[in-house]
Design a protein around this motif. Structure first.
Motif, PDB file in Angstrom:
ATOM      1  N   LYS A 131       0.841  -1.203   0.000  1.00  0.00           N
ATOM      2  CA  LYS A 131       0.000   0.000   0.000  1.00  0.00           C
ATOM      3  C   LYS A 131       0.875   1.250   0.000  1.00  0.00           C
ATOM      4  CE  LYS A 131      -4.409  -0.973   2.203  1.00  0.00           C
ATOM      5  NZ  LYS A 131      -5.303  -0.802   3.350  1.00  0.00           N
ATOM      6  N   GLU A 134       2.952   2.105  -3.129  1.00  0.00           N
ATOM      7  CA  GLU A 134       2.132   2.296  -4.326  1.00  0.00           C
ATOM      8  C   GLU A 134       2.163   1.118  -5.278  1.00  0.00           C
ATOM      9  OE1 GLU A 134       1.970   6.015  -6.154  1.00  0.00           O
ATOM     10  OE2 GLU A 134       2.503   7.130  -4.362  1.00  0.00           O
ATOM     11  N   ASN A 135       2.056  -0.042  -4.697  1.00  0.00           N
ATOM     12  CA  ASN A 135       2.005  -1.245  -5.501  1.00  0.00           C
ATOM     13  C   ASN A 135       0.828  -2.036  -4.951  1.00  0.00           C
ATOM     14  OD1 ASN A 135       3.774  -2.879  -7.478  1.00  0.00           O
ATOM     15  ND2 ASN A 135       3.205  -4.353  -5.908  1.00  0.00           N
ATOM     16  N   HIS A 136      -0.296  -1.341  -4.870  1.00  0.00           N
ATOM     17  CA  HIS A 136      -1.408  -1.894  -4.116  1.00  0.00           C
ATOM     18  C   HIS A 136      -1.872  -3.258  -4.632  1.00  0.00           C
ATOM     19  CE1 HIS A 136      -4.499  -1.867  -1.209  1.00  0.00           C
ATOM     20  NE2 HIS A 136      -5.462  -1.895  -2.096  1.00  0.00           N
ATOM     21  N   VAL A 137      -1.947  -4.175  -3.674  1.00  0.00           N
ATOM     22  CA  VAL A 137      -2.455  -5.514  -3.957  1.00  0.00           C
ATOM     23  C   VAL A 137      -3.555  -5.742  -2.933  1.00  0.00           C
ATOM     24  CG1 VAL A 137      -1.890  -7.965  -3.885  1.00  0.00           C
ATOM     25  CG2 VAL A 137      -0.201  -6.337  -4.729  1.00  0.00           C
TER      26      VAL A 137
END
Lengths: 326, 468
Positions: A131, A134-137
């Motif tokens: 989160k 900025e690599n939201h999964v």
């Protein structure tokens, strides 16, 4: 923020070695006392709010032993290395694992692994790191990928954020390594063969930094120190440039409040920590894992004893867990 | 930061330290409340300092804490500057996992200050105030940019100004919900969708730039500077909303009309910008010949103020003036010199301008539940807090935006009715008197730092001889 000098990490999350040992010892002791008092160490975490409550008293035999200080340490390293495995499996950018590991380390400065299960916290750290970076999964996607209930991740999110005191921007050595390698291009510009080997030097330094992440070094040293230590080690093997002379150039260029000798000492201390690093195997972990499970869940202890009486086979639960852990 | 367990059944323990005054804003991300910290030693008439509390709704169902909230908190935890809002606490509401950010409260913002001059005073903002506001805005922005943070959503309503007290007249940049660190993004910055309210959006973004820089904030500052001078938004384009990331022809047209057409000679990388490259809607066609920025802002073309403004509104982001350079500009070295309290009268003895205070809806509790039936008299778009979006054009019906961007809710009923007609939800039930003619707006955040701290941190104003 790219400026480490004014960062929360520098202000609040770089420690002296004795700070670390005191904190771990305090958490270990508190969990041991909880175990003695309630028969379990499993704190109740409000599923929505992350509030933490004392466990309910568990009836039953009272021969459950708490994890020792050393066993806790082993457990942390084991799960930190799991974080690297999980992130590699998801092919996350490198920064994600570093951030997650730093979160994990900070979390267990305040809690014992007996109080919050490291498997759960590890996943929540990876989730939160995604989160932040900025690599939201989604929790669901993450949970699915490693066959874990994603609710575990969400249940622990708030307690993690609170424990980290919302200091979420962290600095890992990788970017500093990159910066130094760029800088080395200038330093080595006369030397063609050195220039050609910088890429190799960079790669080796990254792998060395990966190992560093599993030691206490990220809680003790700045990302710049870690990066130079990684390059030093990498250069020891590859012999690309004159490290001492490079160090002198850096120090002559900018005034530092820390003398070169001091810096060299830090580098040596980091090497020592990496040399001491022992990554536990699944086999090493089996005993600790069983203990941890009993601390968490008394009934499993009793059940386990019953099963042991019946046969010497591992219980089904243990084998499932071993699968995940292994 | 962060709180322990819940207190009573519904009242979180952390709430006990505040006295809730009411709701001051609302938007996509949640609600903004005004509260007062309870004094340590309560006594009749003693009131604690005001705090703005921004409540974030839970993000998507089942995906934990809102990433926007996380991003805003993580940036604010690293920031410490006199001209940037100060996050004083983070609270968690256990019942619905929502986060509450507590800020020092600022009574004013540039949107309201400009509106007050335009609608109530019918008089320009005095030159000392304009210069001080601009200087402080640049000072805060320079701090952010040197820490590798791009704000990405600068607009008058996000620029707060402290009310009476130790920090009176000091600017606080607020609303970091869209801000980004730009050191090493794992994803191109444009992946987050287009940002910045279109009126303040830089031309490179309007033309589809993929890698933009801190220069986008400087463009917005230029627009705000012009608005402080004229009391009107400089480029009031009508936002196109038909597709997810539409081409904003009207906004570009408004800019071209004032500044003239950009050319590849003056802006070499223009040729690489997607919308320009494919000549979207014949954007390359020259429509306007005589740029007239100086006529709009009523500044002599040779004045330092005009020079600074045109450097902020430079088309090529690489040539656009930076915050650090702007602070060194001649404009700030001439009389009147900028000062720490931007709201002081320009001449000794001159009357101080009384700006309206924010309207507060006292009927809404922290859960956002309204206790009374809202009747008429909506307080304008008090329904749009900060990031709690005062995204103005977006909220309005698709129509040419002439004059007021938002419904101007004044004290009179006509304005209230206008607001209700515009379909903006009412906040303030009729029986709650609006304070001092404040219209809508809400606003959240803010600041206020301890006096000594503020004074000690030498903000480095250019040789200041008076006004401290």
């Amino acid at each position: 923020m790219a400026d480490f000098r004014t960062s929360s990490q520098r202000e609040r999350w770089i420690f002296q070695p004795h700070d670390l040992t005191e904190r771990w010892a305090a958490a270990n002791q508190r969990a041991a006392e909880t175990l003695a008092q309630y028969g379990t160490t499993r704190l109740k975490v409000g599923s929505l709010d992350g509030s933490v409550h004392s466990p309910d008293h568990v009836e039953g035999s009272s021969d459950v032993k708490p994890l020792s200080y050393e066993e806790e340490q082993l457990t942390r390293v084991f799960y930190e290395q799991k974080i690297q495995e999980v992130c590699a499996a998801f092919k996350f950018p490198h920064k994600i694992q570093a951030t997650a590991i730093i979160y994990f380390k900070r979390f267990y400065l305040q809690w014992s692994v007996m109080e919050h299960h490291p498997k759960h916290i590890m996943l929540t750290c990876v989730y939160t790191s995604c989160k932040v970076e900025e690599n939201h999964v989604s929790a669901e996607e993450l949970g699915k990928g490693i066959q874990q209930d994603h609710q575990i991740i969400l249940n622990n999110e708030i307690i993690l954020l609170k424990t980290l005191d919302f200091d979420l921007i962290v600095y890992a050595p990788y970017r500093s390594i990159e910066g130094f390698v760029d800088d080395l291009e200038g330093f080595c510009r006369e030397d063609n063969s050195a220039l050609q080997r910088l890429k190799e030097l960079h790669q080796t330094a990254i792998s060395y930094a990966d190992k560093m992440m599993l030691t206490d070094a990220p809680l003790l040293y700045t990302p710049g120190q870690l990066a130079l230590a990684a390059l030093h080690k990498s250069n020891d093997t590859l012999k690309v440039f004159n490290f001492e002379r490079y160090l002198e150039t850096i120090f002559s260029r900018q005034h530092s409040d820390c003398p070169v000798e001091h810096f060299v000492q830090s580098i040596n201390a980091i090497h020592y920590l990496v040399d001491q690093l022992k990554i536990p195997t699944v086999k090493d972990m089996r005993h600790v894992d069983r203990k941890l499970k009993h601390c968490w869940d008394r009934s499993s202890h009793d059940e386990h004893k019953k099963k042991e009486k019946k046969s010497k086979h591992k219980s089904k639960r243990t084998s499932t867990d071993a699968q995940l852990n292994g | 930061m962060g709180d322990g367990r819940a207190g009573g059944a519904n009242r979180p323990a952390w709430l006990q330290q505040y006295e809730l005054v009411g709701k001051i804003g609302e938007g996509t991300y949640g609600l903004v409340f005004l509260a007062r910290l309870k004094p340590a030693h309560p006594a009749p008439g003693r009131r604690g300092p005001p705090i703005a509390i921004k409540k974030f709704k839970q993000s998507k169902e089942g995906d934990g804490v809102s990433p926007t909230a996380i991003r805003e908190i993580m940036l604010l935890r690293e920031i410490n500057h006199e001209n940037v809002v100060k996050l004083v606490n983070v609270h968690i509401n256990h019942a619905d996992m929502s986060l509450y950010l507590a800020f020092d409260y600022a009574e004013h913002d540039l949107y309201e200050i400009i509106r007050h001059h335009r609608e109530k005073l019918n008089a320009p903002i005095n030159p000392y105030t304009v210069k001080s506001l601009l200087w402080q805005l640049l000072n805060g922005l320079n701090y952010l940019h040197s820490n590798w943070i791009i704000h990405r959503d600068l607009k008058p309503s996000n620029i707060l100004v402290m009310g009476e007290g130790e920090e009176h007249g000091i600017i606080k940049i607020a609303d970091f919900g869209l801000a980004r660190i730009y050191q090493a993004p794992l994803k191109a910055l444009c992946d987050n969708g287009v940002v910045v309210t279109i009126w303040y959006r830089a031309p490179e973004l309007l033309l589809g730039a993929k890698h933009y820089t801190s220069a986008v904030d400087m463009w917005a500052v230029g627009c705000i500077f012009a608005e402080l001078l004229t009391l009107k938004p400089l480029f009031q384009g009508v936002e196109a909303k038909n597709t997810p990331n539409p081409f904003q022809l009207d906004q570009l047209d408004k800019i071209f009309k004032v500044l003239g057409h950009p050319t590849v000679e003056k802006w070499p990388t223009l040729a690489n910008l997607p919308w320009w490259q494919n000549d979207q809607q014949h954007i390359q066609g020259h429509k306007y010949e005589n740029p007239g920025l100086h006529n709009i802002v009523h500044l002599p073309q040779k004045s330092p103020a005009f020079d600074l403004l045109s450097k902020m509104l430079e088309y090529d982001p690489r040539k656009r003036i930076t915050a650090a350079q702007a602070l060194e500009h001649e404009y700030f070295r001439m009389d009147p010199l900028p000062g720490r309290n931007a709201l002081l009268p320009s001449q000794p003895g001159e009357k101080i301008v009384q700006y309206p205070v924010r309207p507060v809806d006292t009927t809404t509790d922290f859960e956002g539940t309204t206790s009374l039936q809202p009747t008429q008299a909506p307080s304008g778009n008090a329904a749009q807090g900060q990031s709690v979006s005062r995204s103005m054009p977006r909220q309005m019906p698709q129509q040419p935006m002439v004059g007021m961007p938002r419904v101007a809710a004044g004290t009179n009923m006509a304005a209230f009715n206008a607001a209700s007609q515009a379909g903006i939800a009412g906040l303030n039930p009729g029986n709650i008197p609006m304070q001092r003619g404040a219209g809508g707006q809400s606003h959240p955040h803010q600041l206020r730092r301890k006096a000594d701290q503020g004074m000690m941190q030498n903000p480095g104003y250019p040789q200041q001889k008076r006004r401290f």
